[in-house]
Motif scaffolding. Structure first.
Motif, PDB file in Angstrom:
ATOM      1  N   ALA A 217       0.810  -1.225   0.000  1.00  0.00           N
ATOM      2  CA  ALA A 217       0.000   0.000   0.000  1.00  0.00           C
ATOM      3  C   ALA A 217       0.842   1.274   0.000  1.00  0.00           C
ATOM      4  CB  ALA A 217      -0.951  -0.004   1.191  1.00  0.00           C
ATOM      5  N   HIS A 218       2.135   1.159   0.265  1.00  0.00           N
ATOM      6  CA  HIS A 218       3.091   2.282   0.271  1.00  0.00           C
ATOM      7  C   HIS A 218       2.534   3.535   0.949  1.00  0.00           C
ATOM      8  CE1 HIS A 218       1.070   2.321  -3.736  1.00  0.00           C
ATOM      9  NE2 HIS A 218       1.132   3.643  -3.651  1.00  0.00           N
ATOM     10  N   CYS A 219       1.953   3.342   2.136  1.00  0.00           N
ATOM     11  CA  CYS A 219       1.326   4.454   2.858  1.00  0.00           C
ATOM     12  C   CYS A 219       2.322   5.553   3.215  1.00  0.00           C
ATOM     13  CB  CYS A 219       0.665   3.943   4.127  1.00  0.00           C
ATOM     14  SG  CYS A 219      -0.516   2.591   3.860  1.00  0.00           S
ATOM     15  N   ALA A 220       3.574   5.166   3.450  1.00  0.00           N
ATOM     16  CA  ALA A 220       4.577   6.152   3.856  1.00  0.00           C
ATOM     17  C   ALA A 220       4.859   7.174   2.766  1.00  0.00           C
ATOM     18  CB  ALA A 220       5.877   5.452   4.255  1.00  0.00           C
ATOM     19  N   GLU A 221       4.567   6.842   1.522  1.00  0.00           N
ATOM     20  CA  GLU A 221       4.816   7.788   0.436  1.00  0.00           C
ATOM     21  C   GLU A 221       4.089   9.111   0.672  1.00  0.00           C
ATOM     22  OE1 GLU A 221       6.841   7.317  -2.400  1.00  0.00           O
ATOM     23  OE2 GLU A 221       7.527   5.612  -1.208  1.00  0.00           O
ATOM     24  N   CYS A 222       2.968   9.059   1.343  1.00  0.00           N
ATOM     25  CA  CYS A 222       2.231  10.287   1.660  1.00  0.00           C
ATOM     26  C   CYS A 222       2.364  10.688   3.123  1.00  0.00           C
ATOM     27  CB  CYS A 222       0.748  10.111   1.326  1.00  0.00           C
ATOM     28  SG  CYS A 222       0.389  10.060  -0.444  1.00  0.00           S
ATOM     29  N   HIS A 223       2.438   9.715   4.020  1.00  0.00           N
ATOM     30  CA  HIS A 223       2.334  10.009   5.448  1.00  0.00           C
ATOM     31  C   HIS A 223       3.679  10.194   6.158  1.00  0.00           C
ATOM     32  CE1 HIS A 223      -2.040   9.523   5.904  1.00  0.00           C
ATOM     33  NE2 HIS A 223      -1.937   8.605   4.938  1.00  0.00           N
ATOM     34  N   THR A 224       4.780  10.136   5.416  1.00  0.00           N
ATOM     35  CA  THR A 224       6.109  10.337   6.009  1.00  0.00           C
ATOM     36  C   THR A 224       6.768  11.549   5.360  1.00  0.00           C
ATOM     37  OG1 THR A 224       6.381   7.982   6.501  1.00  0.00           O
ATOM     38  CG2 THR A 224       8.392   9.288   6.321  1.00  0.00           C
ATOM     39  N   MET A 238       5.904   7.736   9.244  1.00  0.00           N
ATOM     40  CA  MET A 238       4.444   7.883   9.367  1.00  0.00           C
ATOM     41  C   MET A 238       4.045   9.029  10.303  1.00  0.00           C
ATOM     42  SD  MET A 238       3.498   5.459   7.333  1.00  0.00           S
ATOM     43  CE  MET A 238       1.993   4.572   7.577  1.00  0.00           C
ATOM     44  N   ALA A 239       4.919  10.021  10.434  1.00  0.00           N
ATOM     45  CA  ALA A 239       4.682  11.130  11.357  1.00  0.00           C
ATOM     46  C   ALA A 239       3.976  12.306  10.699  1.00  0.00           C
ATOM     47  CB  ALA A 239       6.009  11.595  11.961  1.00  0.00           C
ATOM     48  N   GLY A 240       3.418  12.109   9.508  1.00  0.00           N
ATOM     49  CA  GLY A 240       2.732  13.183   8.812  1.00  0.00           C
ATOM     50  C   GLY A 240       3.674  13.971   7.925  1.00  0.00           C
ATOM     51  N   ALA A 241       3.121  14.668   6.951  1.00  0.00           N
ATOM     52  CA  ALA A 241       3.961  15.371   5.985  1.00  0.00           C
ATOM     53  C   ALA A 241       3.162  16.476   5.313  1.00  0.00           C
ATOM     54  CB  ALA A 241       4.470  14.391   4.931  1.00  0.00           C
ATOM     55  N   PRO A 242       3.866  17.460   4.740  1.00  0.00           N
ATOM     56  CA  PRO A 242       3.159  18.474   3.950  1.00  0.00           C
ATOM     57  C   PRO A 242       2.485  17.828   2.741  1.00  0.00           C
ATOM     58  CG  PRO A 242       5.413  19.160   4.443  1.00  0.00           C
ATOM     59  CD  PRO A 242       5.311  17.721   4.839  1.00  0.00           C
ATOM     60  N   ASN A 243       1.354  18.337   2.372  1.00  0.00           N
ATOM     61  CA  ASN A 243       0.667  17.854   1.181  1.00  0.00           C
ATOM     62  C   ASN A 243       1.408  18.350  -0.056  1.00  0.00           C
ATOM     63  OD1 ASN A 243      -1.161  17.317  -0.954  1.00  0.00           O
ATOM     64  ND2 ASN A 243      -2.889  17.449   0.455  1.00  0.00           N
ATOM     65  N   SER A 245       0.482  18.895  -2.892  1.00  0.00           N
ATOM     66  CA  SER A 245      -0.309  19.849  -3.662  1.00  0.00           C
ATOM     67  C   SER A 245      -0.163  21.266  -3.130  1.00  0.00           C
ATOM     68  CB  SER A 245      -1.790  19.446  -3.637  1.00  0.00           C
ATOM     69  OG  SER A 245      -2.335  19.638  -2.345  1.00  0.00           O
ATOM     70  N   GLY A 246       0.418  21.380  -1.922  1.00  0.00           N
ATOM     71  CA  GLY A 246       0.578  22.689  -1.307  1.00  0.00           C
ATOM     72  C   GLY A 246      -0.583  23.088  -0.422  1.00  0.00           C
ATOM     73  N   SER A 247      -1.579  22.233  -0.306  1.00  0.00           N
ATOM     74  CA  SER A 247      -2.766  22.537   0.486  1.00  0.00           C
ATOM     75  C   SER A 247      -2.808  21.663   1.735  1.00  0.00           C
ATOM     76  CB  SER A 247      -4.026  22.322  -0.360  1.00  0.00           C
ATOM     77  OG  SER A 247      -5.192  22.519   0.407  1.00  0.00           O
ATOM     78  N   GLY A 248      -2.479  22.247   2.880  1.00  0.00           N
ATOM     79  CA  GLY A 248      -2.587  21.527   4.142  1.00  0.00           C
ATOM     80  C   GLY A 248      -1.509  20.486   4.341  1.00  0.00           C
ATOM     81  N   THR A 249      -1.760  19.575   5.273  1.00  0.00           N
ATOM     82  CA  THR A 249      -0.805  18.527   5.604  1.00  0.00           C
ATOM     83  C   THR A 249      -1.501  17.171   5.591  1.00  0.00           C
ATOM     84  OG1 THR A 249      -1.251  18.806   7.974  1.00  0.00           O
ATOM     85  CG2 THR A 249       0.598  20.051   7.042  1.00  0.00           C
ATOM     86  N   ILE A 250      -0.703  16.145   5.415  1.00  0.00           N
ATOM     87  CA  ILE A 250      -1.193  14.770   5.484  1.00  0.00           C
ATOM     88  C   ILE A 250      -0.948  14.285   6.906  1.00  0.00           C
ATOM     89  CG2 ILE A 250      -0.879  12.444   4.584  1.00  0.00           C
ATOM     90  CD1 ILE A 250       0.006  13.782   1.949  1.00  0.00           C
ATOM     91  N   PRO A 251      -1.956  13.758   7.572  1.00  0.00           N
ATOM     92  CA  PRO A 251      -1.841  13.503   9.017  1.00  0.00           C
ATOM     93  C   PRO A 251      -0.881  12.377   9.376  1.00  0.00           C
ATOM     94  CG  PRO A 251      -3.884  12.606   8.167  1.00  0.00           C
ATOM     95  CD  PRO A 251      -3.280  13.403   7.045  1.00  0.00           C
ATOM     96  N   ALA A 252      -0.394  12.451  10.603  1.00  0.00           N
ATOM     97  CA  ALA A 252       0.417  11.377  11.164  1.00  0.00           C
ATOM     98  C   ALA A 252      -0.471  10.175  11.468  1.00  0.00           C
ATOM     99  CB  ALA A 252       1.109  11.852  12.438  1.00  0.00           C
ATOM    100  N   PRO A 310       6.416   3.863  16.696  1.00  0.00           N
ATOM    101  CA  PRO A 310       6.867   4.787  17.746  1.00  0.00           C
ATOM    102  C   PRO A 310       6.175   6.132  17.597  1.00  0.00           C
ATOM    103  CG  PRO A 310       8.537   4.576  16.045  1.00  0.00           C
ATOM    104  CD  PRO A 310       7.473   3.554  15.724  1.00  0.00           C
ATOM    105  N   PRO A 311       6.088   6.902  18.666  1.00  0.00           N
ATOM    106  CA  PRO A 311       5.449   8.219  18.578  1.00  0.00           C
ATOM    107  C   PRO A 311       6.120   9.104  17.549  1.00  0.00           C
ATOM    108  CG  PRO A 311       5.778   7.591  20.870  1.00  0.00           C
ATOM    109  CD  PRO A 311       6.514   6.575  20.038  1.00  0.00           C
ATOM    110  N   ALA A 312       5.384  10.009  17.003  1.00  0.00           N
ATOM    111  CA  ALA A 312       5.927  10.932  15.994  1.00  0.00           C
ATOM    112  C   ALA A 312       7.127  11.685  16.553  1.00  0.00           C
ATOM    113  CB  ALA A 312       4.845  11.931  15.558  1.00  0.00           C
ATOM    114  N   GLY A 313       8.194  11.722  15.757  1.00  0.00           N
ATOM    115  CA  GLY A 313       9.373  12.466  16.158  1.00  0.00           C
ATOM    116  C   GLY A 313      10.333  11.709  17.046  1.00  0.00           C
TER     117      GLY A 313
END
Length: 314
Positions: A217-224, A238-243, A245-252, A310-313
């Motif tokens: 599913a390569h979830c980390a491609e968006c969420h890391t 998996m700690a979240g990342a900028p979108n 597209s430039g709009s908002g962030t992708i959640p952790a 592990p927790p984000a960060g």
């Protein structure tokens, strides 16, 4: 008074003629170039490495949905059976340019109908085209290289029954210097991994979830988050990342940020509704359509894996 028996050269040491020095520099430069070309060359999976693999198209359909092929390669907004028509055309913005998903249907000219199984595995796990060129890592071969080759054989068997599309692929919109494909070989040296990001002892369900999340599913491609060169930052997995597209962030998706229960996560992956009755939006809608096609045990396995992060960060 000049000392007898000693020439000026003897007094100062031997000198290297300029022509010889330039020849040496040229040879050194060629050697460095040759080494660079060698280590950045596109890798290929030989037929011999796939000997004995026979695919099952029924099992391959589950791999197809888990791997999210339709999410990128079906037409924008495709619904139902149209999600099996992998005509490409979706656009994905990034800091390096805009990448356009190609036609990967079985069409012999517009798609990949002339490929063989080795071409398919080489593309998925090495990021190399049948013509021997690097694919851009917008194509998540970095994750698919962790996939079991039996799963890829099953996927290939399922692929043969997909509808062909004659829609031509569109060129990526990537400018210099990112348009230099050979430079992707350097990127691969820095970023290709052959182990899972989450190490340690996992039970069978958690290990299945890790395989689904990290390989298929390569979830980390968006969420890391990514580093300056676009590689995934494994220290913030998996700690979240900028979108992009430039709009908002992708959640952790780490358990300190995503506090839903295992059952709530699995339910969300099935129907897209959050525990507080909100609903999925954006590209996640397509992801959930894929996940809804999987067995309930796989959605629970993904949720169990997320709870082990592990927790984000940290």
């Amino acid at each position: 008074m000049k000392e007898k028996g000693r020439s000026p050269e003897a007094a100062t040491g031997p000198t290297i003629p300029m022509r010889s020095f330039l020849t040496y520099l040229a040879a050194l430069g060629l050697a460095v170039l040759a080494a660079g070309l060698l280590v950045t060359r596109p890798e290929v999976v030989p037929d011999s490495a796939l000997a004995g693999l026979a695919g099952d198209p029924v099992a391959g359909e589950a791999v197809f949905w888990a791997a999210g092929c339709a999410s990128c390669h079906a037409a924008e907004g495709a619904q139902g059976e149209d999600r099996l028509i992998l005509s490409g055309g979706q656009r994905f913005a990034s800091d390096f340019g805009t990448f356009v998903a190609p036609n990967i249907s079985p069409h012999p000219d517009a798609g990949i109908g002339e490929w063989d199984f080795a071409d398919f595995v080489t593309a998925l796990q090495e990021g190399t085209s049948p013509e021997g060129r690097h694919y851009y890592p917008a194509f998540p071969y970095t994750a698919y290289r962790l996939a079991e080759r039996q799963d890829l054989a099953d996927l290939w068997a399922f692929w043969q029954g997909l509808p062909p599309s004659e829609v031509p692929s569109l060129a990526h919109e990537v400018g210099f210097p990112f348009s230099i494909r050979r430079a992707v070989g350097v990127w691969n040296l820095l970023n290709l991994q052959d182990d899972f990001a989450l190490a340690g002892d996992l039970d069978a369900e958690e290990a299945r979830g890790r395989y689904l999340v990290e390989a298929l599913a390569h979830c980390a491609e968006c969420h890391t988050p990514r580093d300056a060169l676009g590689g995934l930052d494994r220290s913030a997995w998996m700690a979240g990342a900028p979108n992009p597209s430039g709009s908002g962030t992708i959640p952790a998706l780490t358990p300190d940020r995503l506090t839903w229960s295992v059952g709530e996560i699995a339910a969300y992956l099935n129907d897209g509704f959050t525990p507080d009755f909100d609903s999925a939006g954006g590209h996640m809608v397509s992801v959930i359509r894929n996940m809804a096609m999987l067995p309930e045990a796989d959605r629970l396995a993904i949720a169990a894996y997320l709870k082990t992060l592990p927790p984000a960060g940290e």
